[in-house]
Write a protein that holds these residues in place. Structure first.
Motif, mmCIF file in Angstrom:
data_model
loop_
_atom_site.group_PDB
_atom_site.id
_atom_site.type_symbol
_atom_site.label_atom_id
_atom_site.label_comp_id
_atom_site.label_asym_id
_atom_site.label_seq_id
_atom_site.Cartn_x
_atom_site.Cartn_y
_atom_site.Cartn_z
ATOM 1 N N ILE A 91 42.334 33.288 57.539
ATOM 2 C CA ILE A 91 41.081 32.673 57.964
ATOM 3 C C ILE A 91 40.139 33.701 58.595
ATOM 4 C CG2 ILE A 91 41.740 32.058 60.329
ATOM 5 C CD1 ILE A 91 40.417 29.315 59.814
ATOM 6 N N HIS A 92 40.704 34.865 58.971
ATOM 7 C CA HIS A 92 39.889 35.938 59.546
ATOM 8 C C HIS A 92 39.328 36.869 58.480
ATOM 9 C CE1 HIS A 92 40.727 36.269 64.146
ATOM 10 N NE2 HIS A 92 40.101 35.158 63.802
ATOM 11 N N GLY A 93 39.648 36.622 57.223
ATOM 12 C CA GLY A 93 39.126 37.456 56.156
ATOM 13 C C GLY A 93 37.629 37.260 55.980
ATOM 14 N N THR A 94 37.023 38.212 55.284
ATOM 15 C CA THR A 94 35.569 38.136 55.098
ATOM 16 C C THR A 94 35.152 36.935 54.272
ATOM 17 O OG1 THR A 94 35.785 39.608 53.195
ATOM 18 C CG2 THR A 94 35.287 40.631 55.331
ATOM 19 N N ASP A 95 35.985 36.554 53.291
ATOM 20 C CA ASP A 95 35.658 35.414 52.427
ATOM 21 C C ASP A 95 36.964 34.787 51.940
ATOM 22 O OD1 ASP A 95 34.788 33.583 50.597
ATOM 23 O OD2 ASP A 95 33.326 34.918 49.645
ATOM 24 N N PRO A 96 37.502 33.775 52.641
ATOM 25 C CA PRO A 96 38.773 33.156 52.246
ATOM 26 C C PRO A 96 38.777 32.635 50.815
ATOM 27 C CG PRO A 96 38.192 32.498 54.468
ATOM 28 C CD PRO A 96 37.009 33.249 53.920
ATOM 29 N N ALA A 97 37.658 32.053 50.355
ATOM 30 C CA ALA A 97 37.610 31.534 48.980
ATOM 31 C C ALA A 97 37.757 32.660 47.971
ATOM 32 C CB ALA A 97 36.311 30.771 48.754
ATOM 33 N N GLU A 98 37.096 33.782 48.226
ATOM 34 C CA GLU A 98 37.211 34.938 47.332
ATOM 35 C C GLU A 98 38.630 35.491 47.364
ATOM 36 O OE1 GLU A 98 36.441 37.972 44.670
ATOM 37 O OE2 GLU A 98 35.348 36.104 45.104
ATOM 38 N N ALA A 99 39.245 35.502 48.546
ATOM 39 C CA ALA A 99 40.626 35.975 48.660
ATOM 40 C C ALA A 99 41.564 35.124 47.815
ATOM 41 C CB ALA A 99 41.060 35.962 50.119
ATOM 42 N N MET A 100 41.331 33.809 47.813
ATOM 43 C CA MET A 100 42.152 32.910 46.999
ATOM 44 C C MET A 100 41.971 33.205 45.514
ATOM 45 S SD MET A 100 42.159 28.722 46.921
ATOM 46 C CE MET A 100 40.570 28.625 46.067
ATOM 47 N N HIS A 101 40.748 33.470 45.087
ATOM 48 C CA HIS A 101 40.475 33.743 43.677
ATOM 49 C C HIS A 101 41.066 35.079 43.239
ATOM 50 C CE1 HIS A 101 38.185 30.295 42.502
ATOM 51 N NE2 HIS A 101 37.279 30.451 43.466
ATOM 52 N N VAL A 102 41.054 36.080 44.125
ATOM 53 C CA VAL A 102 41.596 37.398 43.775
ATOM 54 C C VAL A 102 43.079 37.290 43.434
ATOM 55 C CG1 VAL A 102 42.229 39.659 44.712
ATOM 56 C CG2 VAL A 102 39.912 38.778 45.027
ATOM 57 N N VAL A 103 43.831 36.619 44.289
ATOM 58 C CA VAL A 103 45.267 36.481 44.051
ATOM 59 C C VAL A 103 45.529 35.635 42.812
ATOM 60 C CG1 VAL A 103 47.426 35.577 44.988
ATOM 61 C CG2 VAL A 103 45.844 36.826 46.473
ATOM 62 N N ALA A 104 44.774 34.544 42.637
ATOM 63 C CA ALA A 104 44.957 33.690 41.462
ATOM 64 C C ALA A 104 44.700 34.467 40.177
ATOM 65 C CB ALA A 104 44.037 32.476 41.549
ATOM 66 N N GLU A 105 43.696 35.337 40.195
ATOM 67 C CA GLU A 105 43.371 36.121 39.005
ATOM 68 C C GLU A 105 44.460 37.138 38.692
ATOM 69 O OE1 GLU A 105 39.735 38.898 37.251
ATOM 70 O OE2 GLU A 105 39.523 37.894 39.183
#
Length: 351
Positions: free
Chosen positions: A246-260
């Motif tokens: 939750i402290h990341g710059t963009d949690p939604a983007e972090a989720m997409h990076v791992v999914a990709e």
């Protein structure tokens, strides 16, 4: 103990022993005839899956494995001794691949399983076996069948019920230490975890194995960071827990990076059930937690579990969801050798 999940070894079965050419010559025995015995069979190369091992480090120092050859036959119809089989003990979850590193020859997923990969050569025939009505004194014998040899790759894929994924510094080590018996290294820098970790989780009188792998970053499939070589260790998992900081710059983007990266790796990882856990909520207020949870759902998450790996807050709901994807009995809950029957599996319920 050092961790090694890939190793290349040379294996060779035993050659068969040669048959003997001999004749019975005894006093007062006018027609002795041929009595050369057959040669012994060579030893097989056998792989055995052994519980309690989780590394291939032993194969870094020993790379050549050769079974014993069969003994030669001798007179008085004595057969040669058979060569001893060579049993190569590997961790449960080890795959044996051809030298091309693509063709899977063996997949040892059950403890105690033994599989013969290379068969030893049969022994050669002694001259006694060549005797016939028209060939009363044969002088030929068989040399014994040759051995088989092969270069193979051993690849370990740890057996775990659930897998833990996320970007570096998402709090995976703290998480697995909080809910299991693992003692993973924790640090305030990226790639604290450099090798897979296993922990046994106990929740609501259930037990399952959780695997933590090094963090993924964008481009891991192309070798960025530690790369995606450790993703093989979660291929056998039934469910993935995806930690988002939750402290990341963009949690939604972090989720997409791992999914990709999971999709780029293949092997069905992107099709596995994935539970999104919004981690480190103890460091922010409730309003921000709700806002980020809604953002993740808008970005494609089916459900978001707000948790704190440091304090344990929110863990019960997340672990309840994990149990919903597990079989009636996991490997750690079954007696040795008992196989899970999916046809009799009933949905898990906490009540």
């Amino acid at each position: 103990m050092h961790f090694l999940d890939q190793a290349k070894i040379f294996i060779r079965s035993g050659a068969g022993g040669a048959g003997a050419v001999a004749f019975r010559r005894e006093k007062y025995v006018e027609y002795g005839g041929p009595d050369g015995g057959n040669g012994g069979k060579g030893g097989d190369i056998v792989f055995e899956a052994v519980p309690g091992l989780n590394t291939l480090i032993d194969f870094r120092y020993t790379q050549h494995f050769k079974a014993q050859r069969g003994g030669g036959g001798s007179g008085a119809n004595r057969f040669g001794a058979g060569g001893d089989d060579l049993v190569i003990k590997v961790p449960v979850g080890t795959q044996v691949l051809d030298d091309d590193r693509e063709t899977v020859l063996l997949d040892l997923t059950e403890p105690g399983v033994r599989v013969t990969l290379l068969r030893g050569g049969d022994g050669g025939r002694g001259n006694a076996s060549f005797k016939s009505s028209t060939n009363r004194a044969p002088r030929q014998s068989g040399p014994g069948w040759p051995s088989e040899e092969l270069w193979v790759w051993l690849r370990l894929k740890l057996l775990a019920d659930a897998g833990l994924v996320g970007l570096p510094n998402a709090g995976k080590s703290t998480f697995i230490n909080q809910i299991s018996n693992a003692k993973a290294k924790v640090g305030a820098y990226a790639f604290t975890t450099t090798r897979p970790q296993l922990g046994v989780v106990r929740h609501r009188n259930r037990e399952f194995v959780l695997a933590d792998i090094p963090g993924l970053i964008a481009g891991a499939a192309d070798g960025a960071g530690i790369g995606d070589r450790f993703l093989g260790h979660i291929e056998r998992c039934r469910v993935l827990i995806h930690l988002v900081d939750i402290h990341g710059t963009d949690p939604a983007e972090a989720m997409h990076v791992v999914a990709e990266e999971l999709a780029n790796y293949g092997a069905g990882l992107d099709e596995k059930p994935r539970l999104i856990a919004l981690n480190k909520i103890d460091l922010v207020d409730g309003e921000l937690v709700r806002a980020f949870a809604e953002e993740l759902i808008a970005a494609g998450a089916d459900r978001v579990f707000p948790i704190s790996g440091a304090t344990g807050k929110g863990m019960d709901a997340l672990l309840d969801a994990v149990l919903e994807h597990l079989p009636a009995s996991t490997a750690t809950e079954r007696p040795a050798g008992e196989i899970e029957d999916e046809s009799t599996r009933e949905p898990w319920s906490p009540y």
